[in-house]
Motif scaffolding. Structure first.
Motif: not given
Ligand code: FHN
Length: 407
Positions: A117-122, A131-136, A170-174
């Protein structure tokens, strides 16, 4: 055998999200903080993890490569990374999950793929976005994406230097242009954030033979239509492109225990045939349970697909689109001088096969579909009898030898 010869692969989404067992985006969907999500880290102990069983199940189903999540968007690493403590090494399980997976795939003669994952919520320097859990809080932090990109590159380097030759990355995603529903900037991320050109150059230097998908926001070696079947062969800039449709068993990539939206084995066989008939692969996903095993529904579905493969592997393995146009509700796949007619609907009284002399007439379709008795007007073109014993109802695959002198 090459990637496009393999034709059928297994996608595996495994990680902390298997414990709540309600989708791999559970941290996002329920806006969990790291503290909320920590309980899954503290209890992660997949005692039934058996990658040999995974690999054998995949092979028996007709799959010839496996792509495993090394890290999904929640940032949890399935290997003992040197650049973070947020790894399996610090959970009750305590052991590397990636190495045994690679060994098991190799032992079964399967291609090895790493999803990353390119994305990392931690990660503390991953800027909060749509897309982040704390998107507010999106747009309010001063996090430094370049620090995160360094981390991303360091982890990809670890994965591509620790486990020998890797076949697929397999990168994911932009999502560089995503916005919030009300039109506010989504602080999405693309190639400049990931430093994708630099990243792929490193990947190809470390693993010259590797295939990389195109989800790092730069052209890759193959494209990945997700949860849909392309209408036909795929192209990029007017030129044919290698493609692989990725699909779930039930709408969820991670284990989603109560999701009952399961695709039938016959539908999945048709999706595979459809992909191959258009020059593509199918990557079919299983989300293992929190204890590390495939649940019984997934095992039963893959077993049924394997029954079809035992009869008809040659109609997809190493096969591809045909020069002929198939009849309605049918697909053609072709491998050399063998044409494979896949009927997705029948009984059909007569099917005229362009390019082949005569008509195929079905003498009889036995009630239990255990065997199809067919004759063709030209006895020299007798199709091989195709038994349907045990394979999923609904798909009839006929092996038709093309006996034209120029084929
Ligand atoms: O957000 C992910 C999702 O969880 C899953 O990993 C799929 C698999 O292709 N990719 C992203 C959605 O496109």
């Amino acid at each position: 055998m090459s990637f496009t010869d393999w034709r059928f692969g297994l996608f595996v989404h495994f990680g902390l999200y298997a414990l709540p067992a309600r989708h791999e985006w559970v941290k996002n969907r329920e806006r969990m903080t790291d503290e909320d999500y920590q309980v899954y880290f503290d209890h992660f102990d997949p005692d039934l993890y058996d990658p040999v069983a995974w690999a054998r199940t995949a092979r028996a189903a007709g799959m010839r490569y496996v792509v495993l999540t090394t890290k999904h968007h929640d940032g949890f690493c399935l290997w003992d990374s040197a650049v973070t403590d947020y790894t399996v090494a610090n959970t009750p399980y305590g052991k590397d999950l990636i190495g045994p997976f690679v060994d098991a795939c190799r032992a079964e003669g399967l291609g090895v793929g790493f999803y990353h994952s390119l994305i990392d919520w931690h990660h503390p320097e991953f800027p909060i976005d749509v897309n982040h859990p704390q998107r507010d809080q999106a747009g309010t932090d001063d996090r430094d994406i370049s620090v995160y990109a360094d981390y991303l590159h360091a982890q990809v380097r670890e994965l591509l230097t620790r486990y020998g030759p890797i076949d697929i990355l397999w990168f994911d995603f932009s999502y560089p242009d995503w916005k919030f529903d009300d039109g506010r900037p989504g602080f999405g991320k693309g190639k400049d954030d990931w430093r994708s050109e630099e990243l792929l150059a490193m990947v190809r230097e470390l693993q010259p033979g590797i295939l990389v998908n195109d989800r790092a926001d730069v052209p890759g070696d193959f494209t990945t239509p997700e949860q849909y079947q392309p209408a036909g062969p795929m192209t990029r800039d007017g030129k044919p492109v290698v493609w692989e449709a990725c699909q779930t068993l039930n709408g969820s990539w991670g284990y989603d225990r109560d999701n009952l939206d399961w695709k039938s084995p016959d539908l999945l066989v048709r999706m595979l045939i459809d992909s191959v008939s258009k020059g593509g692969n199918l990557l079919l996903n299983v989300g293992p349970t929190g204890r590390g095993e495939f649940d019984s529904r997934a095992v039963a579905t893959l077993d049924q697909i394997g029954r079809w493969f035992r009869q008809h592997e040659r109609s997809v393995r190493g096969a591809g689109p045909s020069e002929f146009v198939p009849p309605t509700d049918c697909r053609y796949t072709q491998r050399g001088n063998r044409l494979y007619l896949h009927l997705f609907a029948w009984p059909m009284q007569h099917v005229h096969l362009p390019g082949l002399a005569g008509k195929v007439r079905y003498a009889q379709l036995l009630h239990d579909a255990s065997e199809i008795l067919r004759t063709v007007e030209d006895p020299n073109r007798a199709a091989q009898n195709t038994t349907m014993g045990g394979q999923p109802e609904g798909t009839l695959t006929l092996h038709l030898p093309i006996q034209r002198p120029d084929v």
